[in-house]
Design a protein around this motif. Structure first.
Motif, PDB file in Angstrom:
ATOM      1  N   GLU A 153       0.946  -0.971  -0.399  1.00 22.72           N
ATOM      2  CA  GLU A 153       0.363  -0.005   0.092  1.00 22.72           C
ATOM      3  C   GLU A 153       0.833   1.121  -0.174  1.00 22.72           C
ATOM      4  OE1 GLU A 153      -3.389   2.315   0.539  1.00 22.72           O
ATOM      5  OE2 GLU A 153      -2.793  -0.036  -0.644  1.00 22.72           O
ATOM      6  N   ASP A 156       3.582   1.346  -0.461  1.00 22.26           N
ATOM      7  CA  ASP A 156       4.526   1.932  -2.610  1.00 22.26           C
ATOM      8  C   ASP A 156       3.325   2.390  -3.192  1.00 22.26           C
ATOM      9  OD1 ASP A 156       6.994   0.625  -2.002  1.00 22.26           O
ATOM     10  OD2 ASP A 156       6.825  -1.449  -2.154  1.00 22.26           O
ATOM     11  N   ARG A 157       2.239   1.759  -3.592  1.00 16.19           N
ATOM     12  CA  ARG A 157       1.129   2.055  -3.884  1.00 16.19           C
ATOM     13  C   ARG A 157       1.152   3.999  -4.572  1.00 16.19           C
ATOM     14  NH1 ARG A 157      -4.031   3.762  -5.170  1.00 16.19           N
ATOM     15  NH2 ARG A 157      -4.534   3.257  -2.376  1.00 16.19           N
ATOM     16  N   LYS A 199       3.036   5.871  -2.920  1.00 15.67           N
ATOM     17  CA  LYS A 199       4.250   6.498  -3.458  1.00 15.67           C
ATOM     18  C   LYS A 199       4.362   7.233  -3.954  1.00 15.67           C
ATOM     19  CE  LYS A 199       7.661   4.639   0.145  1.00 15.67           C
ATOM     20  NZ  LYS A 199       9.081   4.120   0.125  1.00 15.67           N
ATOM     21  N   LYS A 200       4.166   5.905  -4.863  1.00  8.10           N
ATOM     22  CA  LYS A 200       3.803   6.077  -6.469  1.00  8.10           C
ATOM     23  C   LYS A 200       2.537   7.190  -7.763  1.00  8.10           C
ATOM     24  CE  LYS A 200       5.594   1.538  -7.936  1.00  8.10           C
ATOM     25  NZ  LYS A 200       4.925   0.198  -8.353  1.00  8.10           N
ATOM     26  N   LEU A 201       1.586   7.235  -6.510  1.00  6.74           N
ATOM     27  CA  LEU A 201       1.036   7.936  -7.119  1.00  6.74           C
ATOM     28  C   LEU A 201       0.572   9.373  -6.163  1.00  6.74           C
ATOM     29  CD1 LEU A 201      -2.731   5.439  -5.978  1.00  6.74           C
ATOM     30  CD2 LEU A 201      -1.804   6.705  -7.868  1.00  6.74           C
ATOM     31  N   THR A 202       1.998   9.294  -5.838  1.00  8.99           N
ATOM     32  CA  THR A 202       1.965  11.366  -4.898  1.00  8.99           C
ATOM     33  C   THR A 202       3.320  11.779  -5.649  1.00  8.99           C
ATOM     34  OG1 THR A 202       1.783  10.135  -2.293  1.00  8.99           O
ATOM     35  CG2 THR A 202       3.419  12.143  -2.908  1.00  8.99           C
ATOM     36  N   PRO A 203       2.626  12.912  -6.630  1.00  9.45           N
ATOM     37  CA  PRO A 203       4.005  13.966  -7.399  1.00  9.45           C
ATOM     38  C   PRO A 203       4.685  14.551  -6.800  1.00  9.45           C
ATOM     39  CG  PRO A 203       1.098  14.690  -7.457  1.00  9.45           C
ATOM     40  CD  PRO A 203       1.362  13.723  -6.685  1.00  9.45           C
ATOM     41  N   TYR A 248       7.310  13.228  -5.329  1.00 14.41           N
ATOM     42  CA  TYR A 248       7.718  12.350  -3.989  1.00 14.41           C
ATOM     43  C   TYR A 248       9.296  11.455  -3.998  1.00 14.41           C
ATOM     44  CZ  TYR A 248       8.697   8.783  -0.707  1.00 14.41           C
ATOM     45  OH  TYR A 248       9.295   8.407   0.738  1.00 14.41           O
ATOM     46  N   ASN A 249      10.056  12.012  -4.303  1.00 20.86           N
ATOM     47  CA  ASN A 249      11.235  11.664  -4.434  1.00 20.86           C
ATOM     48  C   ASN A 249      12.073  10.157  -3.215  1.00 20.86           C
ATOM     49  OD1 ASN A 249      14.030  10.881  -5.420  1.00 20.86           O
ATOM     50  ND2 ASN A 249      14.183  13.204  -5.242  1.00 20.86           N
ATOM     51  N   GLU A 250      12.508   9.381  -3.012  1.00 14.55           N
ATOM     52  CA  GLU A 250      12.572   8.484  -2.310  1.00 14.55           C
ATOM     53  C   GLU A 250      13.793   8.517  -2.177  1.00 14.55           C
ATOM     54  OE1 GLU A 250      12.734   4.381  -3.342  1.00 14.55           O
ATOM     55  OE2 GLU A 250      11.086   4.653  -4.551  1.00 14.55           O
TER      56      GLU A 250
END
Length: 139
Positions: A124, A126-127, A129-133, A135-137
């Protein structure tokens, strides 16, 4: 004396025939008695067989009832014993699990359940994070 002598001679001559007839009658009476005894024995034997079959049928019913009663009682005892054993086993498991948790030791099932929960949470995350514009790991 001749008349008397003739009578004795006639009687003596008839004696073997009378003995023969008498012996034949005794023989025939013996055969008749043997035949009658054989018939009576056969009927008596048949009657004994019939009475034996009747007794077997009566006793079989009684024995089957007793056997069924014993089987029912054994089944009842087995069910109660199994139920009691299951309750004791469950109670023992609860007590041991509680003691292990208090010591900080968890059951295998608890650990696997937590591991699956962590995996779902990570998926969840990871999902999201991918949807958040933006966001840089690396941050």
């Amino acid at each position: 004396m001749t008349d008397e002598h003739d009578k004795n001679t006639d009687a003596d001559a008839q004696l073997p025939g009378k003995i023969k007839d008498s012996a034949r009658q005794i023989w025939l009476a013996g055969l008749g008695a043997f035949n009658k005894a054989e018939e009576d024995t056969g009927r008596f034997f048949e009657r004994l067989v019939q009475e034996g079959e009747q007794m077997e049928n009566r006793t079989r019913g009684v024995v089957e009832k007793q056997l069924k009663s014993v089987e029912d009682r054994v089944e009842g005892v087995r069910e109660r014993a199994t139920g009691t054993w299951d309750k004791l086993e469950h109670l023992f498991d609860q007590r041991v699990s509680g003691a292990l948790r208090r010591l900080g030791i968890y059951r295998q099932e608890d650990i696997m359940s937590l591991q699956k929960r962590i995996e779902r949470l990570e998926a969840e995350l990871d999902r999201v994070k991918k949807l958040t514009p933006g966001y840089n790991e690396e941050e």
